[in-house]
Design an enzyme around this catalytic site. Structure first.
Site, PDB file in Angstrom:
ATOM      1  CD  GLU A 109      47.740  44.777   7.802  1.00 37.78           C
ATOM      2  OE1 GLU A 109      47.187  44.834   9.634  1.00 37.78           O
ATOM      3  OE2 GLU A 109      48.506  45.202   7.213  1.00 37.78           O
TER       4      GLU A 109
ATOM      5  NE  ARG B 252      52.731  52.155   5.336  1.00 40.34           N
ATOM      6  CZ  ARG B 252      51.902  51.984   5.556  1.00 40.34           C
ATOM      7  NH1 ARG B 252      50.999  52.637   4.505  1.00 40.34           N
ATOM      8  NH2 ARG B 252      51.788  51.853   6.604  1.00 40.34           N
TER       9      ARG B 252
ATOM     10  CD  GLU C   7      46.554  49.165   8.010  1.00 36.85           C
ATOM     11  OE1 GLU C   7      46.780  50.086   8.046  1.00 36.85           O
ATOM     12  OE2 GLU C   7      47.444  48.098   9.120  1.00 36.85           O
TER      13      GLU C   7
ATOM     14  CG  ASN D  47      48.783  49.207   4.423  1.00 38.20           C
ATOM     15  OD1 ASN D  47      48.215  50.357   5.413  1.00 38.20           O
ATOM     16  ND2 ASN D  47      48.862  48.134   5.862  1.00 38.20           N
TER      17      ASN D  47
END
Length: 163
Positions: free
Chosen positions: A2, A20, A16, A18
């Site tokens: 992001e 997942r 960030e 992520n």
């Protein structure tokens, strides 16, 4: 990954990473046709990418065969038996949160008095429902009360309103 984009500076800033599956993953599924949780499970079970039906379809390969896919198109003949993945359409995802504008948009609980939502295969939402029924949010629970996702070209097929 992001990023934030600063229009004034014409720059991207990393937010960030992520590793997942995100709650908004259906937006990717809607434009790619790949069931991401299923693909992740198949990969975790050891199934090679070129054997996963959705991946084969994404690359234009016959889903009923198991021939290798040249994912980086390094061979000239690859363009004859497969195609580069291209998104189909556009999607949007919006989170509806429970906030109090009179208190600087601090998270707050509240009551939704009415909801009218008709979904279709590419326009859908989920809503946090309280134990006594009704859509609810609590300061001690996830304040994202609703999430709506839609393929832009199919957005008008669905209707929703609330008060």
């Amino acid at each position: 990954m992001e990023y934030l984009y600063s229009h004034a500076e014409d720059k991207f800033y990393f937010l960030e990473l992520n590793p997942r599956l995100q709650v908004e993953h259906p937006t990717t599924e809607m434009v790619s046709g790949v069931n991401l949780p299923a693909a992740q499970l198949q990969i975790a079970m050891g199934l090679p990418l070129h054997r996963i039906r959705d991946i084969r379809l994404l690359y234009g390969a016959d889903p009923h065969t198991s021939t290798e896919i040249d994912f980086d198109f390094s061979e000239e003949k690859s363009s004859q038996s497969q195609r580069r993945p291209t998104p189909k359409g556009h999607t949007t995802a919006c989170r509806i949160t429970s906030e109090d504008p009179g208190e600087g948009f601090k998270p707050s609980s509240g009551m939704m008095h009415e909801l009218n939502f008709r979904s279709s295969s590419n326009v859908w939402g989920y809503f946090s429902v309280g134990t006594a029924g009704g859509i609810t949010a609590s300061p001690t629970v996830n304040l994202v009360t609703s999430l709506l996702m839609a393929r832009i070209d199919q957005l008008l097929e669905s209707t929703w309103s609330w008060r």
